[in-house]
Design an enzyme around this catalytic site. Structure first.
Site, PDB file in Angstrom:
ATOM      1  N   ASP A   1       0.802  -1.216   0.000  1.00 25.94           N
ATOM      2  CA  ASP A   1       0.000   0.000   0.000  1.00 25.94           C
ATOM      3  C   ASP A   1       0.842   1.277   0.000  1.00 25.94           C
ATOM      4  O   ASP A   1       0.436   2.305   0.522  1.00 25.94           O
ATOM      5  CB  ASP A   1      -0.908  -0.004   1.241  1.00 25.94           C
ATOM      6  CG  ASP A   1      -0.129  -0.360   2.503  1.00 25.94           C
ATOM      7  OD1 ASP A   1       1.097  -0.139   2.525  1.00 25.94           O
ATOM      8  OD2 ASP A   1      -0.746  -0.856   3.463  1.00 25.94           O
TER       9      ASP A   1
ATOM     10  N   GLU B   1      -0.352  -9.082  -1.532  1.00 21.59           N
ATOM     11  CA  GLU B   1      -0.880  -8.620  -0.240  1.00 21.59           C
ATOM     12  C   GLU B   1      -2.108  -7.730  -0.469  1.00 21.59           C
ATOM     13  O   GLU B   1      -2.206  -6.608   0.020  1.00 21.59           O
ATOM     14  CB  GLU B   1       0.183  -7.881   0.574  1.00 21.59           C
ATOM     15  CG  GLU B   1      -0.179  -7.837   2.044  1.00 21.59           C
ATOM     16  CD  GLU B   1       0.894  -7.218   2.918  1.00 21.59           C
ATOM     17  OE1 GLU B   1       1.526  -7.960   3.659  1.00 21.59           O
ATOM     18  OE2 GLU B   1       1.101  -6.005   2.837  1.00 21.59           O
TER      19      GLU B   1
ATOM     20  N   GLU C   1      -2.218   4.921   3.642  1.00 20.06           N
ATOM     21  CA  GLU C   1      -2.158   3.551   3.126  1.00 20.06           C
ATOM     22  C   GLU C   1      -3.529   2.931   2.843  1.00 20.06           C
ATOM     23  O   GLU C   1      -3.694   2.187   1.884  1.00 20.06           O
ATOM     24  CB  GLU C   1      -1.358   2.651   4.074  1.00 20.06           C
ATOM     25  CG  GLU C   1       0.151   2.906   4.075  1.00 20.06           C
ATOM     26  CD  GLU C   1       0.583   4.032   4.999  1.00 20.06           C
ATOM     27  OE1 GLU C   1      -0.302   4.710   5.584  1.00 20.06           O
ATOM     28  OE2 GLU C   1       1.797   4.255   5.145  1.00 20.06           O
TER      29      GLU C   1
ATOM     30  N   HIS D   1       7.101   4.074  13.881  1.00 21.03           N
ATOM     31  CA  HIS D   1       7.307   5.002  12.769  1.00 21.03           C
ATOM     32  C   HIS D   1       6.027   5.543  12.139  1.00 21.03           C
ATOM     33  O   HIS D   1       6.076   6.434  11.309  1.00 21.03           O
ATOM     34  CB  HIS D   1       8.150   4.352  11.665  1.00 21.03           C
ATOM     35  CG  HIS D   1       7.381   3.391  10.795  1.00 21.03           C
ATOM     36  ND1 HIS D   1       6.978   2.174  11.244  1.00 21.03           N
ATOM     37  CD2 HIS D   1       6.929   3.491   9.522  1.00 21.03           C
ATOM     38  CE1 HIS D   1       6.331   1.535  10.281  1.00 21.03           C
ATOM     39  NE2 HIS D   1       6.275   2.312   9.230  1.00 21.03           N
TER      40      HIS D   1
ATOM     41  N   ARG E   1       3.039   7.549  10.837  1.00 15.71           N
ATOM     42  CA  ARG E   1       2.785   8.995  10.840  1.00 15.71           C
ATOM     43  C   ARG E   1       1.699   9.367  11.840  1.00 15.71           C
ATOM     44  O   ARG E   1       1.798  10.353  12.540  1.00 15.71           O
ATOM     45  CB  ARG E   1       2.293   9.438   9.450  1.00 15.71           C
ATOM     46  CG  ARG E   1       3.367   9.554   8.406  1.00 15.71           C
ATOM     47  CD  ARG E   1       2.768  10.244   7.183  1.00 15.71           C
ATOM     48  NE  ARG E   1       3.691  10.194   6.061  1.00 15.71           N
ATOM     49  CZ  ARG E   1       3.681   9.234   5.143  1.00 15.71           C
ATOM     50  NH1 ARG E   1       2.819   8.256   5.208  1.00 15.71           N
ATOM     51  NH2 ARG E   1       4.548   9.269   4.138  1.00 15.71           N
TER      52      ARG E   1
ATOM     53  N   HIS F   1      13.738   4.830  13.315  1.00 16.44           N
ATOM     54  CA  HIS F   1      13.409   5.157  11.916  1.00 16.44           C
ATOM     55  C   HIS F   1      14.068   6.480  11.529  1.00 16.44           C
ATOM     56  O   HIS F   1      14.293   7.342  12.382  1.00 16.44           O
ATOM     57  CB  HIS F   1      11.887   5.268  11.793  1.00 16.44           C
ATOM     58  CG  HIS F   1      11.372   5.085  10.403  1.00 16.44           C
ATOM     59  ND1 HIS F   1      11.267   6.124   9.510  1.00 16.44           N
ATOM     60  CD2 HIS F   1      10.935   3.983   9.757  1.00 16.44           C
ATOM     61  CE1 HIS F   1      10.773   5.668   8.374  1.00 16.44           C
ATOM     62  NE2 HIS F   1      10.567   4.367   8.493  1.00 16.44           N
TER      63      HIS F   1
HETATM   64  N1  UDP Z   1      12.937  -3.936   9.461  1.00 17.41           N
HETATM   65  C1  UDP Z   1      14.290  -3.939   9.197  1.00 17.41           C
HETATM   66  N2  UDP Z   1      15.115  -3.154   9.965  1.00 17.41           N
HETATM   67  C2  UDP Z   1      14.643  -2.372  10.972  1.00 17.41           C
HETATM   68  C3  UDP Z   1      13.247  -2.365  11.226  1.00 17.41           C
HETATM   69  C4  UDP Z   1      12.415  -3.154  10.445  1.00 17.41           C
HETATM   70  O1  UDP Z   1      14.760  -4.625   8.277  1.00 17.41           O
HETATM   71  O2  UDP Z   1      15.443  -1.689  11.615  1.00 17.41           O
HETATM   72  C5  UDP Z   1      12.058  -4.740   8.598  1.00 17.41           C
HETATM   73  C6  UDP Z   1      11.106  -5.640   9.334  1.00 17.41           C
HETATM   74  O3  UDP Z   1      11.659  -6.919   9.484  1.00 17.41           O
HETATM   75  C7  UDP Z   1       9.879  -5.678   8.446  1.00 17.41           C
HETATM   76  C8  UDP Z   1       9.941  -4.391   7.673  1.00 17.41           C
HETATM   77  O4  UDP Z   1      11.248  -3.842   7.882  1.00 17.41           O
HETATM   78  O5  UDP Z   1       9.955  -6.726   7.508  1.00 17.41           O
HETATM   79  C9  UDP Z   1       8.878  -3.445   8.192  1.00 17.41           C
HETATM   80  O6  UDP Z   1       9.080  -2.192   7.690  1.00 17.41           O
HETATM   81  P1  UDP Z   1       8.357  -0.929   8.288  1.00 17.41           P
HETATM   82  O7  UDP Z   1       8.046  -1.155   9.724  1.00 17.41           O
HETATM   83  O8  UDP Z   1       9.223   0.236   7.913  1.00 17.41           O
HETATM   84  O9  UDP Z   1       7.068  -0.787   7.398  1.00 17.41           O
HETATM   85  P2  UDP Z   1       5.588  -1.368   7.460  1.00 17.41           P
HETATM   86  O10 UDP Z   1       5.665  -2.858   7.487  1.00 17.41           O
HETATM   87  O11 UDP Z   1       4.897  -0.789   8.661  1.00 17.41           O
HETATM   88  O12 UDP Z   1       4.985  -0.865   6.188  1.00 17.41           O
END
Ligand code: UDP
Length: 378
Positions: free
Chosen positions: A96, A118, A132, A211, A213, A243
């Site tokens: 998303d 997904e 999103e 992280h 918003r 982040h």
């Molecule tokens: N992740 C990573 N390093 C970090 C924090 C998260 O590789 O320091 C990975 C985590 O394993 C997951 C993904 O990043 O697979 C999640 O990303 P994020 O939380 O930024 O985005 P969201 O999933 O909320 O869109």
């Protein structure tokens, strides 16, 4: 068959890596990648981990745009030019993000069928997560094929009158990515980030991320205050990869800059994050991807959000929604790390067995052969 996969952020690489790898192995399939570089710094090492070579790259022009709408416009135009440069049978997008939405729009407008990995996640609140929830809906409208990770996601799509034969429930590719990465790490893994060596082995590790918003401000401050209290308990250590968003960094440093037993880390490369998942007692996070990773490791997660588009985590017993409630976070972590609590739950993973990438590749090929994707797009 020629496929363009569009990536822009860290989670997209992680979740499309298995699709890239599965397609690469197939005879008669050419796979190209469009990399928009939305998370340039966070993607460190990830494209290499999955052996992804970018065919097209956005360069700096996308991130130099002043707002979300102009970034979106710049990406859409660039992806359109890539799609017009050769004949594609599919464009594959994930999740998303702005990249996924721009790529889906470009695909639809260029009459290249869009496959959405997904698909079907919904909170039914357009403001949360923002933007999103809006992006997901736009991508659904533009897509020809919808790869739902769970029965609930497939159901959401049917409720929106998406034709049943365009929905495939395949599991979540994050499970494939985790299993692949864990296997590559092996038992003697040495972390890439030197700061991980300072995490004490005799304290219970609480892995935290924040992280979103919509959490920035008072909600995030409450979550961070709770982490500070957890560090003060003394028997636990909190690891928080911070982040890169400057507003997030500022809040984290204000509340946790000098907190005992709280290790503020740079964003970790994925193998290091997977290594911490394999050591953790529990997770506190507002991340979408991390909610899906917890059950793959048997870990429990306190979800610091009001709503989740992944109710399966909660229903399967791996997660609970704590929003930004200081008391609920402190009490939840204390309970999950208490002497009587098991570290891992032996329950089945609601996100599948780790074969989603292969199943997506099978379906893309079968559809292209039997139906003729150009007809489907018409
Ligand atoms: N992740 C990573 N390093 C970090 C924090 C998260 O590789 O320091 C990975 C985590 O394993 C997951 C993904 O990043 O697979 C999640 O990303 P994020 O939380 O930024 O985005 P969201 O999933 O909320 O869109």
């Amino acid at each position: 068959m020629r496929v363009l996969i569009a990536f822009g952020t860290r989670p997209e690489i992680i979740k499309l890596g298995p699709v890239w790898q599965a397609l690469k192995k197939r005879d008669g399939v050419t796979v190209d990648a469009f990399w928009t570089g939305q998370h340039l710094e966070l993607a460190d090492g990830l494209l290499d981990l999955f052996d992804i070579k970018a065919t097209f790259k956005s360069g700096r022009s996308v991130m130099q745009q002043p707002g979300l709408a102009s970034k979106f416009g710049e990406m859409t135009g660039q992806i359109e030019r890539a799609l017009q440069s050769r004949r594609y049978d599919w464009i594959v997008v994930q999740g998303d993000t702005a990249t996924a939405t721009a790529a889906a729009m470009a695909g639809f407008l260029c009459r290249v069928p869009v496959a959405h990995v997904e698909a079907g996640l919904r909170t039914n609140d357009l403001q949360s997560p923002w933007p999103e929830e809006f992006n997901r809906r736009v991508i659904t409208v533009a897509s020809t094929l919808h790869f739902a990770p769970t029965a609930c996601a497939a159901d959401n799509l049917r409720k929106e009158n998406i034709p049943a034969d365009s929905i495939r429930e395949v599991g979540n590719t994050v499970v494939d990515a985790l299993l692949y990465t864990r296997k590559r790490l092996g038992p003697d893994y040495r972390p890439i980030e030197p700061a991980l060596a300072a995490l004490p082995a005799d304290k219970k590790l609480v892995l935290a991320t924040t992280h979103r918003r919509e959490n920035i401000g008072e909600p995030m401050r409450n979550v961070l205050r709770a982490l500070r209290t957890i560090g003060n308990d003394g028997d636990k250590v909190v690891a928080l990869p911070v982040h890169l968003n400057p507003a997030v960094r500022k809040q984290v440093l204000d509340v946790l800059g000098d907190a005992p037993n709280v290790h503020l880390l740079p964003p970790l490369q994925y193998p290091d994050f997977v290594h911490l998942l394999s050591r953790a007692w529990c997770i506190v996070s507002d991340s979408g991807g991390v909610q899906e990773e917890a059950p793959t490791f048997g870990l429990q997660i306190l979800i610091t959000r009001d709503t989740t588009e992944r109710p399966e985590v909660v229903e399967a017993g791996f997660g609970r929604l704590v929003a930004s409630d200081y008391d609920a976070i402190v009490a939840g972590v204390r309970e999950l790390t208490s002497a009587s609590a098991p570290r891992l739950l032996a329950k089945s993973n609601p996100f599948g067995a780790g074969d989603a990438g292969e199943r997506i590749a099978d379906e893309l090929i079968a559809r292209a052969l039997t139906v003729g994707v150009t007809d489907m797009a018409a």
